[in-house]
Design a protein around this motif. Structure first.
Motif, mmCIF file in Angstrom:
data_model
loop_
_atom_site.group_PDB
_atom_site.id
_atom_site.type_symbol
_atom_site.label_atom_id
_atom_site.label_comp_id
_atom_site.label_asym_id
_atom_site.label_seq_id
_atom_site.Cartn_x
_atom_site.Cartn_y
_atom_site.Cartn_z
ATOM 1 N N ALA A 134 0.848 -1.198 0.000
ATOM 2 C CA ALA A 134 0.000 0.000 0.000
ATOM 3 C C ALA A 134 0.880 1.243 0.000
ATOM 4 O O ALA A 134 1.837 1.318 0.764
ATOM 5 C CB ALA A 134 -0.923 0.007 1.216
ATOM 6 N N LYS A 135 0.563 2.218 -0.846
ATOM 7 C CA LYS A 135 1.443 3.381 -0.984
ATOM 8 C C LYS A 135 0.889 4.672 -0.402
ATOM 9 O O LYS A 135 1.617 5.645 -0.271
ATOM 10 C CB LYS A 135 1.793 3.600 -2.450
ATOM 11 N N CYS A 228 9.431 16.891 -3.262
ATOM 12 C CA CYS A 228 8.678 16.968 -4.511
ATOM 13 C C CYS A 228 7.189 17.024 -4.191
ATOM 14 O O CYS A 228 6.781 16.837 -3.035
ATOM 15 C CB CYS A 228 8.990 15.777 -5.408
ATOM 16 N N ASP A 229 6.361 17.282 -5.173
ATOM 17 C CA ASP A 229 4.924 17.418 -4.938
ATOM 18 C C ASP A 229 4.326 16.149 -4.336
ATOM 19 O O ASP A 229 3.475 16.219 -3.436
ATOM 20 C CB ASP A 229 4.204 17.754 -6.258
ATOM 21 N N GLU A 230 4.760 14.986 -4.846
ATOM 22 C CA GLU A 230 4.208 13.729 -4.334
ATOM 23 C C GLU A 230 4.556 13.519 -2.867
ATOM 24 O O GLU A 230 3.696 13.175 -2.051
ATOM 25 C CB GLU A 230 4.716 12.541 -5.156
ATOM 26 N N CYS A 231 5.830 13.742 -2.510
ATOM 27 C CA CYS A 231 6.257 13.554 -1.118
ATOM 28 C C CYS A 231 5.595 14.572 -0.204
ATOM 29 O O CYS A 231 5.206 14.248 0.931
ATOM 30 C CB CYS A 231 7.776 13.661 -1.005
ATOM 31 N N ASN A 232 5.470 15.792 -0.687
ATOM 32 C CA ASN A 232 4.835 16.829 0.116
ATOM 33 C C ASN A 232 3.368 16.498 0.370
ATOM 34 O O ASN A 232 2.856 16.640 1.483
ATOM 35 C CB ASN A 232 4.958 18.177 -0.597
ATOM 36 N N SER A 233 2.671 16.018 -0.668
ATOM 37 C CA SER A 233 1.267 15.636 -0.530
ATOM 38 C C SER A 233 1.116 14.447 0.420
ATOM 39 O O SER A 233 0.194 14.407 1.241
ATOM 40 C CB SER A 233 0.689 15.286 -1.908
ATOM 41 N N HIS A 234 2.022 13.474 0.306
ATOM 42 C CA HIS A 234 1.988 12.291 1.162
ATOM 43 C C HIS A 234 2.158 12.696 2.624
ATOM 44 O O HIS A 234 1.411 12.234 3.501
ATOM 45 C CB HIS A 234 3.102 11.330 0.741
ATOM 46 N N PHE A 235 3.120 13.568 2.884
ATOM 47 C CA PHE A 235 3.397 13.978 4.263
ATOM 48 C C PHE A 235 2.238 14.801 4.829
ATOM 49 O O PHE A 235 1.857 14.634 5.992
ATOM 50 C CB PHE A 235 4.704 14.764 4.306
ATOM 51 N N VAL A 280 12.083 4.257 21.958
ATOM 52 C CA VAL A 280 11.547 2.916 22.188
ATOM 53 C C VAL A 280 10.950 2.328 20.915
ATOM 54 O O VAL A 280 10.693 1.125 20.847
ATOM 55 C CB VAL A 280 10.494 2.911 23.313
ATOM 56 N N CYS A 281 10.705 3.172 19.910
ATOM 57 C CA CYS A 281 10.113 2.703 18.658
ATOM 58 C C CYS A 281 10.600 3.590 17.530
ATOM 59 O O CYS A 281 10.694 4.813 17.689
ATOM 60 C CB CYS A 281 8.588 2.740 18.739
ATOM 61 N N GLY A 282 10.931 2.985 16.406
ATOM 62 C CA GLY A 282 11.346 3.758 15.242
ATOM 63 C C GLY A 282 10.962 3.040 13.968
ATOM 64 O O GLY A 282 10.940 1.804 13.920
ATOM 65 N N GLY A 283 10.608 3.815 12.952
ATOM 66 C CA GLY A 283 10.246 3.177 11.697
ATOM 67 C C GLY A 283 10.052 4.176 10.586
ATOM 68 O O GLY A 283 10.383 5.352 10.714
ATOM 69 N N GLY A 284 9.501 3.687 9.493
ATOM 70 C CA GLY A 284 9.268 4.547 8.353
ATOM 71 C C GLY A 284 8.953 3.746 7.105
ATOM 72 O O GLY A 284 8.858 2.517 7.123
ATOM 73 N N ARG A 285 8.828 4.489 6.023
ATOM 74 C CA ARG A 285 8.462 3.904 4.731
ATOM 75 C C ARG A 285 9.723 3.504 3.975
ATOM 76 O O ARG A 285 10.749 4.184 4.050
ATOM 77 C CB ARG A 285 7.636 4.931 3.940
ATOM 78 N N TYR A 286 9.626 2.381 3.215
ATOM 79 C CA TYR A 286 10.777 1.880 2.458
ATOM 80 C C TYR A 286 10.314 1.406 1.077
ATOM 81 O O TYR A 286 10.406 0.229 0.745
ATOM 82 C CB TYR A 286 11.500 0.761 3.222
ATOM 83 N N ASP A 287 9.881 2.339 0.268
ATOM 84 C CA ASP A 287 9.275 1.986 -1.017
ATOM 85 C C ASP A 287 10.250 1.366 -2.017
ATOM 86 O O ASP A 287 9.824 0.735 -2.979
ATOM 87 C CB ASP A 287 8.628 3.232 -1.641
#
Length: 421
Positions: A134-135, A228-235, A280-287
């Motif tokens: 899921a993106k 970029c526009d896509e990353c800005n919109s996603h955030f 205690v917790c860390g993560g993120g997206r890895y497309d």
């Protein structure tokens, strides 16, 4: 010495293993509520998986991995984290052919050669979540919500959720150039690691724990200026979703995490009383990770929670549960001739679903009663030679002190009735 374990490892003894079981029970409950299924991967993988997956410029790969050649001369590494291994399994077993997203969780040991300190070990344990396929920002929000929910269920407070966007392959080169321009004149003042990162991955300079490097990175440009526009919109979408869910967050433009595979969303949950080891917790997206490991481009996001640090936080807030080793019944044979009957009874009670134990040390009656009290045991079943001949037992209620001679055949019924009162 053979009487001590390797530095950076620890034994989880019976008097504390119950705390681990408690945390793992909460993990399984929250994952079931969010419809995540468990995956178990090997504790070692081919070294190349981590070189490609984690990134050769990371501290983990450069300094911390336990790597060795096996008897077949293959380079093997004890897993320092589990996301790359989950992605490998996702590809190997064609999980991408099923319904998407694939929502997985894991619990298990990881291995890094690091300086041991409070909450940090060379063999440590993580609870992790991975969602592949899921993106949109909604799955990011769900992942973060799951992490927050898990910590809240444990009762933890004083938590800080930090979020940032680290961009994507389209906008990150612009940021890379800006960072190199910023650090060019400061390069001689940076630590050797950061000097090598300048050409390979200047974003990692922002993650350096060296105080001098942190000082010289003050005023560095922010990724938000280059999205970029896509990353800005996603955030923006992520922030809206977290706000809608009532999840408080702070923007931290210096949050880049320690692994090269992150894109777009990066986040961290901190518990300030833990000091230097507050995360205690860390993560993120890895497309890009699935493609890097040989698959088709597939979006993914996940997090990892350090179980040792969570337990440390629970201890600091006095939130650990009260452990008890209480049992339903203790069988006390009063003579050698009654041992077989005692073993028969303890077996029957266990088959009936009771927790039961018996004396194996030929103790005196007084010593057996003292031992039963240490559990504590709800009932003690006394079997002497007279009881054996009559096919009876003496049943003692340890809470009331009452005892009565009963037929052995009615023992299960009497214990059941007594426990219901």
């Amino acid at each position: 010495m053979l009487t001590t374990g390797p530095r950076g490892t620890r034994d989880i003894l019976p008097d504390s293993s119950g705390y681990w079981q408690y945390v793992e029970q909460v993990i399984r409950q929250v994952c079931r509520n969010f419809a995540y299924q468990e995956i178990r991967t090997p504790v070692f993988e081919h070294t190349e998986l981590f070189l490609r997956g984690i990134g050769e410029t990371t501290d983990i790969v450069e300094k911390e991995m336990y790597t060795f050649n096996d008897r077949g001369k293959r380079s093997i590494t004890l897993r320092p984290e589990n996301t790359a291994a989950v992605v490998r399994s996702y590809l190997e077993h064609k999980l991408y052919a099923g319904p998407q997203p694939v929502k997985l969780f894991y619990i298990g040991p990881m291995f890094r050669y690091d300086r041991p300190q409070a909450g940090r070990y060379r063999q440590f344990h993580q609870f992790g979540i991975e969602a592949l396929g899921a993106k949109g920002p909604a799955i990011d929000a769900e992942i973060i919500s799951l992490a927050v929910d898990f910590l809240n269920r444990l009762g933890l407070s004083d938590l800080r959720l930090l979020i940032n966007s680290v961009g994507c392959p389209e906008c990150r080169p612009v940021y890379r150039t800006k960072l190199q321009d910023f650090f060019r004149e400061k390069l001689p003042h940076l630590c050797p690691d950061c000097q090598s990162r300048y050409d390979r991955n200047p974003m990692r300079i922002l993650d350096c724990k060296n105080e001098n490097c942190a000082e010289h990175s003050q005023g560095a440009p922010h990724m938000a200026e280059c999205l970029c526009d896509e990353c800005n919109s996603h955030f923006s979408g992520l922030k809206d979703l977290l706000t809608a869910a009532g999840i408080n967050f702070e923007l931290n433009p210096r949050l880049v995490r320690g692994l090269d595979y992150y894109t777009k969303t990066a986040f961290e949950i901190q518990y300030a009383p833990l000091g230097a080891q507050s995360a205690v917790c860390g993560g993120g997206r890895y497309d890009g990770l699935v493609a890097e490991c040989g698959g088709q481009p597939t979006p993914g996001i996940g997090f990892a929670v350090g179980i040792e640090r969570v337990l440390l936080a629970l201890e600091k807030q006095a939130l650990l549960p009260v452990l008890t080793n209480s049992i339903d019944a203790f069988i006390a044979p009063l003579a050698e001739a009654t041992q077989a009957k005692a073993f028969e009874i303890v077996t029957e009670l266990r088959k009936a679903g009771f927790t039961a134990d018996m004396d194996f040390m030929n103790r005196s009656l007084k010593a057996q009663m003292k031992y039963a009290n240490k559990y504590p045991a709800r009932f003690v079943v006394l079997i002497g030679e007279d009881e054996l001949r009559q096919n009876k037992v003496m049943l003692k209620n340890m809470e009331t002190g009452n005892q009565e001679l009963i037929d052995k055949t009615s023992l299960i019924h009497m214990i059941t009735e007594g426990m219901e009162k």
